[in-house]
Design a protein around this motif. Structure first.
Motif, PDB file in Angstrom:
ATOM      1  N   LEU A  58      13.924  -4.971  20.590  1.00 22.31           N
ATOM      2  CA  LEU A  58      13.182  -4.055  21.454  1.00 22.31           C
ATOM      3  C   LEU A  58      11.828  -3.721  20.840  1.00 22.31           C
ATOM      4  O   LEU A  58      11.674  -3.751  19.606  1.00 22.31           O
ATOM      5  CB  LEU A  58      13.980  -2.762  21.667  1.00 22.31           C
ATOM      6  CG  LEU A  58      15.424  -2.909  22.163  1.00 22.31           C
ATOM      7  CD1 LEU A  58      16.083  -1.533  22.251  1.00 22.31           C
ATOM      8  CD2 LEU A  58      15.484  -3.620  23.508  1.00 22.31           C
ATOM      9  N   ASP A  59      10.856  -3.390  21.688  1.00 17.54           N
ATOM     10  CA  ASP A  59       9.561  -2.976  21.159  1.00 17.54           C
ATOM     11  C   ASP A  59       9.584  -1.486  20.848  1.00 17.54           C
ATOM     12  O   ASP A  59      10.627  -0.824  20.958  1.00 17.54           O
ATOM     13  CB  ASP A  59       8.433  -3.327  22.138  1.00 17.54           C
ATOM     14  CG  ASP A  59       8.540  -2.605  23.481  1.00 17.54           C
ATOM     15  OD1 ASP A  59       9.250  -1.585  23.570  1.00 17.54           O
ATOM     16  OD2 ASP A  59       7.897  -3.058  24.436  1.00 17.54           O
ATOM     17  N   GLY A 105      18.429  -9.818  24.184  1.00 12.58           N
ATOM     18  CA  GLY A 105      18.485  -8.403  24.516  1.00 12.58           C
ATOM     19  C   GLY A 105      18.564  -7.498  23.303  1.00 12.58           C
ATOM     20  O   GLY A 105      18.545  -6.272  23.433  1.00 12.58           O
ATOM     21  N   ASN A 153       8.628   0.970  22.419  1.00 15.36           N
ATOM     22  CA  ASN A 153       8.949   1.799  23.581  1.00 15.36           C
ATOM     23  C   ASN A 153      10.380   1.592  24.084  1.00 15.36           C
ATOM     24  O   ASN A 153      10.757   2.131  25.124  1.00 15.36           O
ATOM     25  CB  ASN A 153       7.958   1.515  24.721  1.00 15.36           C
ATOM     26  CG  ASN A 153       6.524   1.836  24.335  1.00 15.36           C
ATOM     27  OD1 ASN A 153       6.254   2.886  23.743  1.00 15.36           O
ATOM     28  ND2 ASN A 153       5.599   0.936  24.649  1.00 15.36           N
ATOM     29  N   GLY A 154      11.148   0.816  23.346  1.00 20.20           N
ATOM     30  CA  GLY A 154      12.522   0.569  23.740  1.00 20.20           C
ATOM     31  C   GLY A 154      12.679  -0.510  24.794  1.00 20.20           C
ATOM     32  O   GLY A 154      13.777  -0.718  25.323  1.00 20.20           O
ATOM     33  N   LYS A 155      11.597  -1.218  25.097  1.00 19.57           N
ATOM     34  CA  LYS A 155      11.637  -2.286  26.093  1.00 19.57           C
ATOM     35  C   LYS A 155      12.052  -3.596  25.448  1.00 19.57           C
ATOM     36  O   LYS A 155      11.641  -3.917  24.332  1.00 19.57           O
ATOM     37  CB  LYS A 155      10.268  -2.444  26.748  1.00 19.57           C
ATOM     38  CG  LYS A 155      10.235  -3.474  27.870  1.00 19.57           C
ATOM     39  CD  LYS A 155       8.847  -3.564  28.495  1.00 19.57           C
ATOM     40  CE  LYS A 155       8.810  -4.605  29.605  1.00 19.57           C
ATOM     41  NZ  LYS A 155       7.457  -4.708  30.218  1.00 19.57           N
ATOM     42  N   GLU A 156      12.886  -4.350  26.146  1.00 17.77           N
ATOM     43  CA  GLU A 156      13.386  -5.619  25.621  1.00 17.77           C
ATOM     44  C   GLU A 156      12.243  -6.607  25.399  1.00 17.77           C
ATOM     45  O   GLU A 156      11.407  -6.826  26.269  1.00 17.77           O
ATOM     46  CB  GLU A 156      14.392  -6.222  26.598  1.00 17.77           C
ATOM     47  CG  GLU A 156      14.969  -7.562  26.145  1.00 17.77           C
ATOM     48  CD  GLU A 156      15.940  -8.163  27.164  1.00 17.77           C
ATOM     49  OE1 GLU A 156      16.026  -9.387  27.248  1.00 17.77           O
ATOM     50  OE2 GLU A 156      16.600  -7.365  27.878  1.00 17.77           O
ATOM     51  N   LYS A 157      12.205  -7.197  24.204  1.00 20.23           N
ATOM     52  CA  LYS A 157      11.210  -8.217  23.897  1.00 20.23           C
ATOM     53  C   LYS A 157      11.802  -9.597  24.195  1.00 20.23           C
ATOM     54  O   LYS A 157      12.996  -9.820  24.004  1.00 20.23           O
ATOM     55  CB  LYS A 157      10.778  -8.128  22.434  1.00 20.23           C
ATOM     56  CG  LYS A 157      10.076  -6.834  22.078  1.00 20.23           C
ATOM     57  CD  LYS A 157       9.685  -6.786  20.610  1.00 20.23           C
ATOM     58  CE  LYS A 157       8.583  -7.758  20.274  1.00 20.23           C
ATOM     59  NZ  LYS A 157       8.097  -7.587  18.886  1.00 20.23           N
TER      60      LYS A 157
END
Length: 206
Positions: free
Chosen positions: A183-184, A180, A186-190
């Motif tokens: 993040l990418d 967690g 866009n702030g999305k979890e990688k």
């Protein structure tokens, strides 16, 4: 690191140039790679590194080297496969407790807990260290070492053997990611899956 494999605390590793002779045992990681290392193709984790000879516990393996970046610049890099955050684990109690239980490492905390971060990027330039894979049950560990300056934000990252390692066994260390954490743009979890094959593998690097 002493000749008998004993790990020192941070204050003992501040072996700055001119403060001790070239023969000082603190300088073991300054003399370069002494173990014959081989880059080879693994089954599931791409390229890996192994030794052609046996390695004694506590031995210096190599430095993780590359381009030194401020964290803000590192976050802009598209390829994050070879990024190594440095100077930020002096206060990582979980990391230190884990190391103490395995190899008896002693930590020394700094009075400053808010330091600007730096990252090593080995994607474009580096050494054999960039090919050493992650494992949830590693046989190496990364140690902060200061020797040519005393800026704790930018330590050299040196890899040492946790245990006796037989010839041709793959060398690995724990990348110390947290699920967690990554993040990418866009702030999305990688999500990156782990294929280390250890019995205690958690299934994810991050």
């Amino acid at each position: 690191m002493s000749s008998d494999g004993r790990r020192w605390g941070l204050s003992e590793k501040l072996c700055l140039s001119g403060r001790c002779p070239p023969t000082c045992h603190n300088r073991v990681s300054q003399h370069g790679v002494k173990i014959p290392l081989e880059i080879f193709k693994t089954g599931k984790t791409g390229w890996g590194v192994r030794s052609l000879s046996s390695i004694s516990s506590g031995s210096f393996i190599c430095e993780y080297s590359g381009e030194l970046l401020e964290d803000k610049e590192a976050e802009k890099r598209q390829n994050d496969e070879y990024l190594f955050d440095i100077g930020s684990n002096y206060h990582d109690e979980e990391l230190w407790e884990g190391l103490k239980s395995v190899v008896g490492v002693q930590s020394t905390t700094s009075s400053s807990k808010t330091m600007d971060g730096f990252t090593i990027d080995a994607a474009e330039c580096g050494n054999v260290g960039r090919f050493i894979n992650h494992s949830c049950s590693p046989n190496l560990y990364a140690q902060n070492v200061l020797w040519d300056h005393d800026d704790m934000r930018m330590p050299h990252v040196m890899l040492f053997a946790v245990e006796n390692i037989p010839p041709l066994q793959e060398l690995t260390y724990h990348y110390n990611y947290t699920v967690g954490q990554v993040l990418d743009e866009n702030g999305k979890e990688k999500v990156k899956h782990c294929y280390c094959g250890a019995s205690d593998c958690c299934g994810r690097l991050y």
